[in-house]
Scaffold this motif. Structure first.
Motif, short mmCIF file in Angstrom:
data_model
loop_
_atom_site.label_atom_id
_atom_site.label_comp_id
_atom_site.label_asym_id
_atom_site.label_seq_id
_atom_site.Cartn_x
_atom_site.Cartn_y
_atom_site.Cartn_z
N LYS A 183 0.80 -1.22 0.00
CA LYS A 183 0.00 0.00 0.00
C LYS A 183 0.84 1.28 0.00
O LYS A 183 0.32 2.36 -0.22
CB LYS A 183 -0.96 0.00 1.19
N ASP A 184 2.14 1.17 0.23
CA ASP A 184 3.03 2.33 0.26
C ASP A 184 3.28 2.85 -1.16
O ASP A 184 3.14 2.11 -2.13
CB ASP A 184 4.36 1.98 0.92
N GLN A 185 3.68 4.10 -1.24
CA GLN A 185 4.04 4.70 -2.52
C GLN A 185 5.47 5.19 -2.45
O GLN A 185 5.90 5.76 -1.44
CB GLN A 185 3.10 5.86 -2.86
N VAL A 186 6.20 4.97 -3.56
CA VAL A 186 7.60 5.37 -3.63
C VAL A 186 7.80 6.16 -4.92
O VAL A 186 7.34 5.75 -5.99
CB VAL A 186 8.53 4.13 -3.62
N PHE A 187 8.50 7.28 -4.80
CA PHE A 187 8.81 8.13 -5.95
C PHE A 187 10.31 8.35 -5.97
O PHE A 187 10.85 9.08 -5.13
CB PHE A 187 8.06 9.45 -5.85
N ALA A 188 10.99 7.71 -6.91
CA ALA A 188 12.45 7.76 -6.99
C ALA A 188 12.90 9.02 -7.72
O ALA A 188 12.23 9.49 -8.65
CB ALA A 188 12.98 6.53 -7.71
N ILE A 189 14.04 9.53 -7.32
CA ILE A 189 14.65 10.68 -7.98
C ILE A 189 15.67 10.12 -8.98
O ILE A 189 16.66 9.52 -8.60
CB ILE A 189 15.32 11.62 -6.98
#
Length: 191
Positions: A177-183
């Motif tokens: 359910k987590d969200q990850v946004f990579a740079i």
């Protein structure tokens, strides 16, 4: 408003002061990126959720004050982190409003360490924090791997990546359910 975390300003100077040969270029690059962000977004306020500075005062602190004078009309607020140990007078001289634990700006809590236990349970909202220095490990089918800094959202917490490139990363293991946004370079990509 521009919200940042973990600048760790003065870290390379701290290491050099203790005999470790760390190039000053890391701090210069961070300051250049911050200048670009300030110019692009033109914020009225900058909120730093902890660890703006790394340790005791060193020569890089004067560089910070000279840089700060270029943005004297911008309000700076620092939610104190575990590395923010400079004397109160220094923050005042730098025109930085220092907040001891957390700041509530509905619907957001701004805090350095989301696990510090100081937050009120009376109000609901998103907790925006630093301290963790989240990074995501990406693996390819050819056994190649890459670690990237990321924004990590695990409700109700949004963990910001360390702004400093000389801070390292803690590899996260997100749940479904987590969200990850990579740079990735100059882009932010959903993972």
């Amino acid at each position: 408003m521009l919200v940042l975390s973990d600048l760790h300003w003065g870290k390379s100077g701290h290491f050099r002061k203790h005999g470790l040969a760390v190039p000053d270029a890391t701090a210069t690059e961070d300051l250049h990126r911050l200048t670009q962000q300030m110019s692009y977004f033109q914020p009225e306020q900058v909120v730093i959720v902890g660890d703006m500075f790394h340790s005791h005062a060193n020569l890089q602190m004067e560089q910070w004050i000279r840089w700060r004078n270029n943005f004297s009309s911008v309000n700076f607020m620092l939610i104190k982190g575990n590395h923010d140990i400079l004397h109160q007078d220094w923050y005042e001289r730098s025109k930085i409003r220092l907040i001891e634990h957390h700041w509530w700006q509905a619907p957001f809590y701004f805090v350095h360490d989301a696990e510090d236990g100081e937050l009120s349970t009376e109000q609901e909202g998103m907790i925006i924090s630093g301290h963790l220095h989240p990074g995501i490990a990406m693996k390819g089918s050819g056994k190649q791997s890459l670690r990237l800094p990321c924004y990590y959202y695990s409700a109700p917490n949004l963990y910001l990546p360390a702004f400093s490139q000389f801070s390292g990363m803690a590899t996260i293991r997100p749940k479904k359910k987590d969200q990850v946004f990579a740079i990735v370079g100059a882009e932010v990509v959903a993972v």
